[in-house]
Design a protein around this motif. Structure first.
Motif, short mmCIF file in Angstrom:
data_model
loop_
_atom_site.label_atom_id
_atom_site.label_comp_id
_atom_site.label_asym_id
_atom_site.label_seq_id
_atom_site.Cartn_x
_atom_site.Cartn_y
_atom_site.Cartn_z
N PHE A 99 16.09 5.62 -5.71
CA PHE A 99 16.02 6.83 -4.91
C PHE A 99 16.55 6.62 -3.50
CE2 PHE A 99 12.92 7.52 -8.26
CZ PHE A 99 13.21 8.82 -8.64
N ASP A 100 17.09 7.69 -2.93
CA ASP A 100 17.64 7.61 -1.58
C ASP A 100 16.55 7.66 -0.52
OD1 ASP A 100 20.28 7.51 -2.52
OD2 ASP A 100 20.43 9.69 -2.62
N ILE A 101 15.39 8.23 -0.84
CA ILE A 101 14.29 8.25 0.12
C ILE A 101 13.44 6.99 -0.06
CG2 ILE A 101 14.23 10.78 0.19
CD1 ILE A 101 11.74 10.64 -1.62
N PRO A 102 12.71 6.57 0.98
CA PRO A 102 11.84 5.40 0.84
C PRO A 102 10.73 5.64 -0.19
CG PRO A 102 12.19 5.93 3.16
CD PRO A 102 12.73 7.07 2.37
N VAL A 103 10.53 4.65 -1.05
CA VAL A 103 9.43 4.67 -2.01
C VAL A 103 8.53 3.48 -1.65
CG1 VAL A 103 8.76 4.56 -4.44
CG2 VAL A 103 10.89 5.69 -3.78
N ILE A 104 7.31 3.79 -1.26
CA ILE A 104 6.42 2.79 -0.67
C ILE A 104 5.43 2.29 -1.70
CG2 ILE A 104 4.74 2.35 1.17
CD1 ILE A 104 6.11 4.79 2.63
N ARG A 105 5.38 1.00 -1.85
CA ARG A 105 4.43 0.35 -2.76
C ARG A 105 3.13 0.09 -2.00
NH1 ARG A 105 5.96 -4.80 -6.67
NH2 ARG A 105 3.86 -5.21 -7.46
N ILE A 106 2.01 0.50 -2.53
CA ILE A 106 0.74 0.48 -1.81
C ILE A 106 0.37 -0.90 -1.30
CG2 ILE A 106 -0.54 0.23 -3.98
CD1 ILE A 106 -1.76 2.08 -0.84
N ASP A 107 0.70 -1.95 -2.04
CA ASP A 107 0.23 -3.29 -1.67
C ASP A 107 1.29 -4.16 -1.02
OD1 ASP A 107 1.70 -3.42 -3.99
OD2 ASP A 107 0.18 -4.44 -5.18
N GLU A 108 2.46 -3.60 -0.74
CA GLU A 108 3.54 -4.43 -0.20
C GLU A 108 3.24 -4.92 1.22
OE1 GLU A 108 8.36 -4.66 -0.56
OE2 GLU A 108 7.36 -2.74 -0.91
N ALA A 109 2.80 -4.02 2.09
CA ALA A 109 2.47 -4.42 3.46
C ALA A 109 1.32 -5.41 3.47
CB ALA A 109 2.13 -3.19 4.30
N MET A 110 0.36 -5.24 2.58
CA MET A 110 -0.77 -6.16 2.48
C MET A 110 -0.32 -7.55 2.07
SD MET A 110 -4.26 -5.78 0.19
CE MET A 110 -3.34 -5.72 -1.37
N ALA A 111 0.57 -7.62 1.09
CA ALA A 111 1.08 -8.92 0.64
C ALA A 111 1.86 -9.62 1.76
CB ALA A 111 1.96 -8.74 -0.59
N GLU A 112 2.66 -8.86 2.49
CA GLU A 112 3.41 -9.44 3.60
C GLU A 112 2.48 -9.98 4.67
OE1 GLU A 112 7.27 -6.43 3.14
OE2 GLU A 112 5.77 -6.10 4.71
N ALA A 113 1.41 -9.24 4.96
CA ALA A 113 0.44 -9.68 5.96
C ALA A 113 -0.29 -10.94 5.51
CB ALA A 113 -0.56 -8.56 6.25
#
Length: 251
Positions: A99-113
């Motif tokens: 998709f051309d719009i951002p698709v946000i995965r709920i746990d992605e920011a948590m995993a990065e942190a």
């Protein structure tokens, strides 16, 4: 299948796709707090997680149905879409490519942190269909950062069944006991499901020695950064996406 939360005409629109209607109040409050100028609407399809649990895996047909929901949200005017079910993570990753719009995965920011915060990381879940993709995501983020991590996982047997039976007290007791007994010695713990977040906030300060991360607040803050980035364009007209930052932690 869809419920809409009143929003305003200022700013952008964020669609949230849930697999349980019980999550809409939590995310509604978080969006009101961190995205007050953003119009929010919720889409709920419980059959996505029901199918995944029954089959013990995220099937291709379920991923296609998830992609259809994301497309529907885009057609409804969403500037970004957040999928709040961790068990659907691989399908969200596919949506990010399509998709051309951002698709946000709920746990992605948590995993990065979590990868930034420690090398020995605990992962807790009440469903194996959530535990496995969360561990895979952690390993992916660690590899991207060039960091070696050790993962200590805990599948809290009985907790999900307790929730289905309406016994949230049993669910919370199982999780809190596992946090205290199975996560000793880790640097940080991540709670793999958004529904687990309230367990830690209910525990007295000083109960746990390690930081504990949950996905809802981190994901909404990430969405805020991403939507803000869409307002800034490069000279060639392409949008600049702002990486997620910050961490929701309780010690």
């Amino acid at each position: 299948m869809t419920s809409v939360e009143d929003g305003n005409d200022v700013g952008q629109t964020l669609a949230l796709i849930h697999t349980s209607p019980t999550l809409t109040p939590m995310f509604g409050k978080l969006c009101a707090r961190f995205l007050p100028e953003t119009t929010i609407f919720h889409m709920v399809d419980e059959s996505l997680i029901t199918d995944t649990i029954r089959e013990g895996q995220l099937r291709r047909v379920t991923m296609r149905r998830l992609l259809a929901l994301i497309e529907s949200a885009e057609m409804a005017g969403a500037d970004a879409v957040m999928v709040t079910c961790s068990s659907l993570g691989p399908g969200v990753a596919l949506g990010q490519q399509l998709f051309d719009i951002p698709v946000i995965r709920i746990d992605e920011a948590m995993a990065e942190a979590a990868v930034r915060m420690g090398r020995r990381i605990g992962v807790m879940a009440t469903l194996r269909t959530t535990l496995e993709p969360t561990i895979a995501l952690l390993r992916e983020k660690a590899a991207e950062a060039g960091i070696d991590i050790e993962i200590v996982d805990s599948l809290c047997d009985g907790a999900f069944d307790a929730v289905l039976a309406g016994n949230t007290a049993v669910h919370d007791r199982i999780l809190s006991e596992a946090l205290k007994s199975e996560m000793k010695g880790v640097d940080v713990v991540i709670l793999a499901q958004a529904s687990m977040a309230r367990v830690v906030t209910a525990m007295p300060d000083g109960t746990l020695a390690m930081a504990v991360l949950s996905s809802p607040e981190l994901a909404v803050k990430s969405a805020r950064a991403i939507l803000a980035g869409l307002n800034h364009s490069e000279p060639n007209g392409e949008s600049v996406l702002v990486a997620s930052g910050g961490a929701e932690a309780r010690r």
